[in-house]
Write an enzyme that holds these catalytic residues in place. Structure first.
Site, mmCIF file in Angstrom:
data_model
loop_
_atom_site.group_PDB
_atom_site.id
_atom_site.type_symbol
_atom_site.label_atom_id
_atom_site.label_comp_id
_atom_site.label_asym_id
_atom_site.label_seq_id
_atom_site.Cartn_x
_atom_site.Cartn_y
_atom_site.Cartn_z
ATOM 1 N N CYS A 2 0.836 -1.183 0.000
ATOM 2 C CA CYS A 2 0.000 0.000 0.000
ATOM 3 C C CYS A 2 0.880 1.245 0.000
ATOM 4 O O CYS A 2 1.833 1.346 0.755
ATOM 5 C CB CYS A 2 -0.953 0.087 1.189
ATOM 6 S SG CYS A 2 -2.120 -1.263 1.256
ATOM 7 N N ARG A 27 4.000 -0.399 -4.731
ATOM 8 C CA ARG A 27 3.736 -0.942 -3.398
ATOM 9 C C ARG A 27 2.389 -1.664 -3.307
ATOM 10 O O ARG A 27 2.075 -2.301 -2.303
ATOM 11 C CB ARG A 27 3.748 0.188 -2.360
ATOM 12 C CG ARG A 27 5.040 0.940 -2.279
ATOM 13 C CD ARG A 27 4.931 2.044 -1.262
ATOM 14 N NE ARG A 27 4.788 1.501 0.077
ATOM 15 C CZ ARG A 27 5.790 1.255 0.903
ATOM 16 N NH1 ARG A 27 7.017 1.525 0.526
ATOM 17 N NH2 ARG A 27 5.585 0.760 2.092
ATOM 18 N N TRP A 74 -2.821 -2.698 -1.719
ATOM 19 C CA TRP A 74 -2.529 -4.117 -1.870
ATOM 20 C C TRP A 74 -3.417 -4.792 -0.820
ATOM 21 O O TRP A 74 -3.199 -4.640 0.380
ATOM 22 C CB TRP A 74 -1.051 -4.402 -1.597
ATOM 23 C CG TRP A 74 -0.647 -5.817 -1.851
ATOM 24 C CD1 TRP A 74 -0.209 -6.349 -3.024
ATOM 25 C CD2 TRP A 74 -0.640 -6.896 -0.902
ATOM 26 N NE1 TRP A 74 0.067 -7.682 -2.880
ATOM 27 C CE2 TRP A 74 -0.189 -8.056 -1.583
ATOM 28 C CE3 TRP A 74 -0.968 -7.017 0.450
ATOM 29 C CZ2 TRP A 74 -0.052 -9.298 -0.962
ATOM 30 C CZ3 TRP A 74 -0.838 -8.258 1.065
ATOM 31 C CH2 TRP A 74 -0.386 -9.371 0.361
ATOM 32 N N ASN A 100 -1.793 1.750 5.784
ATOM 33 C CA ASN A 100 -0.924 0.680 5.303
ATOM 34 C C ASN A 100 -0.590 -0.179 6.510
ATOM 35 O O ASN A 100 -0.019 0.311 7.480
ATOM 36 C CB ASN A 100 0.354 1.292 4.701
ATOM 37 C CG ASN A 100 1.406 0.242 4.414
ATOM 38 O OD1 ASN A 100 1.095 -0.925 4.217
ATOM 39 N ND2 ASN A 100 2.662 0.667 4.378
ATOM 40 N N GLY A 101 -0.992 -1.455 6.489
ATOM 41 C CA GLY A 101 -0.708 -2.346 7.617
ATOM 42 C C GLY A 101 -1.907 -3.229 7.905
ATOM 43 O O GLY A 101 -2.795 -3.370 7.059
ATOM 44 N N GLU A 491 17.210 -18.207 -7.319
ATOM 45 C CA GLU A 491 16.853 -16.825 -7.637
ATOM 46 C C GLU A 491 16.317 -16.729 -9.081
ATOM 47 O O GLU A 491 15.334 -16.026 -9.339
ATOM 48 C CB GLU A 491 18.080 -15.915 -7.426
ATOM 49 C CG GLU A 491 17.927 -14.472 -7.845
ATOM 50 C CD GLU A 491 16.814 -13.719 -7.133
ATOM 51 O OE1 GLU A 491 16.227 -14.246 -6.179
ATOM 52 O OE2 GLU A 491 16.500 -12.590 -7.561
ATOM 53 N N LYS A 495 12.614 -15.395 -10.123
ATOM 54 C CA LYS A 495 12.373 -14.317 -11.093
ATOM 55 C C LYS A 495 11.338 -14.758 -12.113
ATOM 56 O O LYS A 495 10.421 -14.030 -12.443
ATOM 57 C CB LYS A 495 13.666 -13.915 -11.840
ATOM 58 C CG LYS A 495 14.693 -13.156 -11.060
ATOM 59 C CD LYS A 495 14.305 -11.765 -10.674
ATOM 60 C CE LYS A 495 13.563 -11.694 -9.391
ATOM 61 N NZ LYS A 495 14.223 -11.572 -8.133
ATOM 62 N N GLU A 498 7.680 -15.173 -10.515
ATOM 63 C CA GLU A 498 6.954 -13.987 -10.044
ATOM 64 C C GLU A 498 6.514 -13.053 -11.162
ATOM 65 O O GLU A 498 5.518 -12.355 -11.015
ATOM 66 C CB GLU A 498 7.711 -13.246 -8.937
ATOM 67 C CG GLU A 498 8.956 -12.542 -9.342
ATOM 68 C CD GLU A 498 9.625 -11.827 -8.173
ATOM 69 O OE1 GLU A 498 8.937 -11.369 -7.259
ATOM 70 O OE2 GLU A 498 10.865 -11.717 -8.197
ATOM 71 N N HIS A 514 17.469 -37.088 -7.135
ATOM 72 C CA HIS A 514 16.733 -37.585 -5.969
ATOM 73 C C HIS A 514 15.248 -37.249 -6.045
ATOM 74 O O HIS A 514 14.554 -37.289 -5.037
ATOM 75 C CB HIS A 514 17.350 -37.017 -4.691
ATOM 76 C CG HIS A 514 18.773 -37.429 -4.492
ATOM 77 N ND1 HIS A 514 19.134 -38.714 -4.141
ATOM 78 C CD2 HIS A 514 19.930 -36.740 -4.658
ATOM 79 C CE1 HIS A 514 20.459 -38.787 -4.070
ATOM 80 N NE2 HIS A 514 20.962 -37.609 -4.386
ATOM 81 N N LYS A 613 5.983 -4.418 -3.797
ATOM 82 C CA LYS A 613 7.427 -4.283 -3.634
ATOM 83 C C LYS A 613 7.882 -4.478 -2.192
ATOM 84 O O LYS A 613 8.766 -5.270 -1.926
ATOM 85 C CB LYS A 613 7.859 -2.909 -4.158
ATOM 86 C CG LYS A 613 9.351 -2.666 -4.120
ATOM 87 C CD LYS A 613 10.067 -3.529 -5.131
ATOM 88 C CE LYS A 613 11.567 -3.358 -5.081
ATOM 89 N NZ LYS A 613 12.249 -4.464 -5.762
HETATM 90 O O1 M6R Z 1 12.838 -5.560 0.639
HETATM 91 P P1 M6R Z 1 13.272 -6.945 0.940
HETATM 92 O O2 M6R Z 1 14.586 -7.267 0.327
HETATM 93 O O3 M6R Z 1 13.282 -7.253 2.411
HETATM 94 O O4 M6R Z 1 12.198 -7.869 0.259
HETATM 95 C C1 M6R Z 1 12.211 -9.249 0.404
HETATM 96 C C2 M6R Z 1 11.292 -9.912 -0.573
HETATM 97 O O5 M6R Z 1 9.972 -9.506 -0.380
HETATM 98 C C3 M6R Z 1 11.690 -9.608 -2.028
HETATM 99 O O6 M6R Z 1 13.001 -9.969 -2.288
HETATM 100 C C4 M6R Z 1 10.750 -10.367 -2.999
HETATM 101 O O7 M6R Z 1 10.942 -11.735 -2.892
HETATM 102 C C5 M6R Z 1 10.980 -9.878 -4.427
HETATM 103 N N1 M6R Z 1 9.719 -9.725 -5.099
HETATM 104 C C6 M6R Z 1 11.796 -10.817 -5.234
HETATM 105 O O8 M6R Z 1 11.993 -10.377 -6.527
#
Ligand code: M6R
Length: 618
Positions: A2, A27, A74, A100-101, A491, A495, A498, A514, A613
């Site tokens: 948010c 956000r 969000w 926000n929260g 990672e 990517k 997501e 395995h 984000k």
């Molecule tokens: O701001 P942060 O690095 O603490 O965020 C952690 C995760 O929320 C963040 O890395 C998330 O997994 C991303 N969308 C990955 O691309």
């Protein structure tokens, strides 16, 4: 999660709110709204959808006001729709609030208010809070005419459990904004005769560089008399002004189609900015100013526990390999959300290292607070200057990667790994667990990474785009790597999932036999990170195992490598580097591959579905 904006000044608030919401849309982007004071009355415009939909909604409406609040959502409680969108108004129309929260005791508060005949139109915890403020305000106002909206807000927030960044308008005080914070970020920007409130300082850079980061339990009252900050008991606090470091050009797309693409291509610069002034090539030394005081304890540490989420957790896993190999410190890497709830064993001589791009991730923040309670020394690696995690930790290093706006983290990852490598090298040299020669070699290697990535972009970008066009319609993918490149494989898979919504898994290459090998057939792309510096012979065997089962092999190999040309279906060449620095380079093709697949599928890579984000809810 948010985005929140507030404005009080002399300009058209609506323009400032909409502009701020566009900047904060990363956000959360399922609904948006604004509330203004028009002719001394509260007026709310809100709708499901993006900020652009809100702009359409208000196009021909009267929205000229010098005070207002705005929100991009969000969803937590209640599906994204027009009613659940913020701002929320209290039943009798006195308060309008953005939030926000999460309010954890919302059921108890709702029951209390229902007993007082309050009715609710939506499903959000925020609407309950707006009504709670109104109930307490009106009840006390009848017996004490000096009772103010801020008195009511203070009284209510003492009874609220949960996390909030709030900005509130009350129709009885039409020239006043009230902001309150607990565990969700809020920053106030100040310029001549103007105040701005936002959940992230980066959206204020075009108006001011003077900001105040609110602390937990702060309440800020902004009106024609200026700004006053108090706590919940009404003790006045002196505001502490900070300077915003982010530059306007950092938050623009600069001609790229997406922030994500811009941020991928920024990595030569962002990595350079991370080591600039810290890595000295002349005298072959590393200085991490933010860790100087704690450094002796780092050297003595019996164990490092890294806590993080998502991509930062993957960087932490690379950190584990680095700390164990170079500094010989046993290292554990924990999901912050798990660490927090399993009564972890923490010893006095442990160092807890929190890693976070945003510095606002609620799970990481909660884990830090828990670790601090048990007396641990908690240090941090953060990108966002002045963020909550940066302020909660006793020492730390900023990554200086610049603003990262694409929801998929890219340049923050490589900057985090650059810091972790410099930390492991410094500790290793001090402990003599590495030779000066090895230290120098890796140090020189770090300084060469930006040029190597530039070179990689020039020679491989088109190749990766072509590969993406061949495999974009596959339903699954497997990513394999060994050692330092196992976290990179995870990672790469993150990517892809997501931003393209294709199911993908990252595995240590040898683990494939395995279980996951059962998934491999002619429809399964398998991305294998196989540079010659890293268990090369073993990974070639793993590639052969995939080949034997007709998987589609995309091999990331060292430039000039010939052996795999006839085995792999597609080859991506990366420049040679030290084994410890391979994560910095080998993740880039995976970021690009995910990006090109997702855009080929027509996905919104900067705002993928269901994500935001900074994840500021637990
Ligand atoms: O701001 P942060 O690095 O603490 O965020 C952690 C995760 O929320 C963040 O890395 C998330 O997994 C991303 N969308 C990955 O691309």
């Amino acid at each position: 999660m948010c985005g929140i904006v507030g404005y009080l000044g002399f300009r058209n608030a609506t323009e400032i709110l909409i502009n701020g919401l566009k900047r904060l849309e990363y956000r959360g982007y399922d609904s948006a709204g604004i509330a203004l004071i028009l002719d001394n009355k509260l007026k709310i415009y809100k709708c499901k959808g993006k900020v652009a939909d809100l702009e359409n909604l208000i196009k021909y409406k009267n929205t000229i006001s010098t005070i207002g609040i705005g929100h991009t959502r969000w969803a937590t409680h209640g599906e994204p729709n027009d009613i659940n969108a913020h701002p929320h108004q209290s039943m009798k129309g006195y308060f309008s609030i953005i939030h926000n929260g999460i309010i954890e005791n919302y059921i108890e508060l709702r029951t209390f208010l229902q007993e007082k005949d309050y009715k609710f139109i939506g499903e959000t915890d925020t609407e309950i809070l707006a009504n709670f403020f109104e109930y307490v305000y009106l009840k006390n106002k009848t017996s004490n005419e000096n009772y103010s909206p801020e008195d009511a807000i203070r009284a209510c927030l003492q009874k609220v459990d949960g996390a909030y960044g709030l900005v509130i308008l009350c129709k009885d005080t039409p020239n006043q904004l009230i902001a309150a914070r607990k565990s969700s970020p809020l920053v106030i920007g100040s310029a001549k005769k103007e105040y701005f409130i936002a959940s992230d300082a980066s959206c204020l850079v075009e108006y001011t560089d003077r900001v105040i980061y609110l602390d937990d339990n702060d309440i800020a009252i902004i009106n024609n008399r200026g700004l006053t900050i108090t706590d919940l008991e009404n003790n006045v606090h002196n505001p502490i002004f900070d300077k915003i470091e982010v530059k306007l050009e950092e938050i623009e797309k600069a001609g790229f189609d997406h922030y994500m693409l811009k941020e991928i291509f920024e990595q030569p610069t962002s990595i350079h900015n991370t080591f600039r002034g810290r890595l000295n090539l002349k005298d072959k030394s590393i200085t991490l100013g933010g860790l100087q005081e704690i450094f002796p304890e780092l050297v003595k540490a019996k164990r490092i526990i890294i806590i993080a989420c998502g991509t930062s957790w993957h960087a932490g896993l690379v950190g584990e390999y680095l700390f164990e190999e170079l500094a010989r410190i046993p290292t554990e890497v924990e999901y912050a959300s798990e660490f927090r709830y399993r009564n972890p064993i923490i010893f006095e001589d442990d160092i807890i290292l929190a890693i976070s791009q945003s510095g606002e991730t609620a799970d990481t923040l909660a884990a830090i607070k828990l670790a601090k309670k048990s007396g641990a020394k908690v240090i941090g690696i953060c990108n966002v200057v002045g963020s909550s995690i940066a302020r909660e930790t006793i020492a730390g290093v900023y990554t200086h990667a610049g603003a990262e706006i694409g929801v998929a983290s890219t340049k923050a990852f490589t900057s985090q790994i650059t810091i972790l490598t410099m930390m492991a090298l410094s500790i290793g040299l001090s402990k003599k667990t590495i030779s000066k020669e090895q230290f120098d070699d890796i140090l020189i290697g770090i300084s060469e990474v930006p040029n190597k990535i530039e070179e990689f972009f020039k020679t491989q970008t088109d190749n990766i785009k072509e590969i993406s066009e061949k495999i974009y319609n596959k339903k699954n993918s497997i990513y394999l790597g060994r050692g330092y490149l196992y976290p990179v494989a995870m990672e790469g898979a993150l990517k892809l999932k997501e931003i393209s919504y294709i199911h993908a898994e990252g595995y240590p290459a040898a683990e494939m036999k395995h279980g996951p090998i059962a998934l491999i057939d002619e429809e399964m792309p398998v991305v294998v990170i196989a540079p010659k510096e890293n268990s090369y012979d073993k990974i070639v065997s793993n590639i052969q195992e995939v080949k034997a089962r007709h998987g589609i092999i995309i091999a990331i190999v060292t430039k000039g490598e010939k052996n795999l040309k006839n085995v792999a279906d597609y080859i991506i060449e990366i420049p040679e580097t030290e084994a410890q620095l391979l994560p910095l380079i080998s993740v880039i093709p995976l970021q690009l591959l995910a990006y090109y697949i997702a855009t080929k599928l027509g996905k919104n890579v900067d705002q993928p579905r269901n994500l935001a984000k900074s994840v500021t809810v637990e």
